[in-house]
Design a protein around this motif. Sequence first.
Motif, PDB file in Angstrom:
ATOM      1  N   TYR A 173       0.970  -1.163  -0.138  1.00  0.00           N
ATOM      2  CA  TYR A 173       0.289  -0.131   0.215  1.00  0.00           C
ATOM      3  C   TYR A 173       1.348   1.371  -0.106  1.00  0.00           C
ATOM      4  N   ASP A 190       1.062   4.658   1.613  1.00  0.00           N
ATOM      5  CA  ASP A 190       1.736   4.900   2.827  1.00  0.00           C
ATOM      6  C   ASP A 190       0.538   5.929   3.342  1.00  0.00           C
ATOM      7  N   LYS A 198      -2.794   3.513   4.070  1.00  0.00           N
ATOM      8  CA  LYS A 198      -2.225   2.626   5.156  1.00  0.00           C
ATOM      9  C   LYS A 198      -2.877   2.621   6.116  1.00  0.00           C
TER      10      LYS A 198
END
Length: 116
Positions: free
Chosen positions: A59, A61, A64
């Motif tokens: 993912y 950031d 996430k």
Amino acid sequence: QVQLVESGGGLVQPGGSLRLSCAASGSIFRIVVMGWYRQAPGKPREWVAAITSGGSTSYADFVKGRFTISGDNAKNTVYLQMNSLKPEDTAVYYCNVVDQRLGSSWGQGTQVNVSS
């Protein structure tokens, strides 16, 4: 050639959820990676998340803990569950598939609008 059909976009309030789907069809040999990208107005396309045929996920950031990518290898379909959506998540979301023989293919995009 691989065809991709995306669905699930729409308008949602901040804090809400949406689930995107992308189904691949056509002359598929073996899909090795399926992923999602997005492009907001006036900005370059950016990577969001990916899942390999083995189930490994990754993912960006900025998603996430809020977005979850999953896949169904039997159906050649990838999903993106988006929770806790923010106005800055507003973008056109594109599905991307990498086939071992045919390379990369893109969907037509589905619009996600996060607004009150």
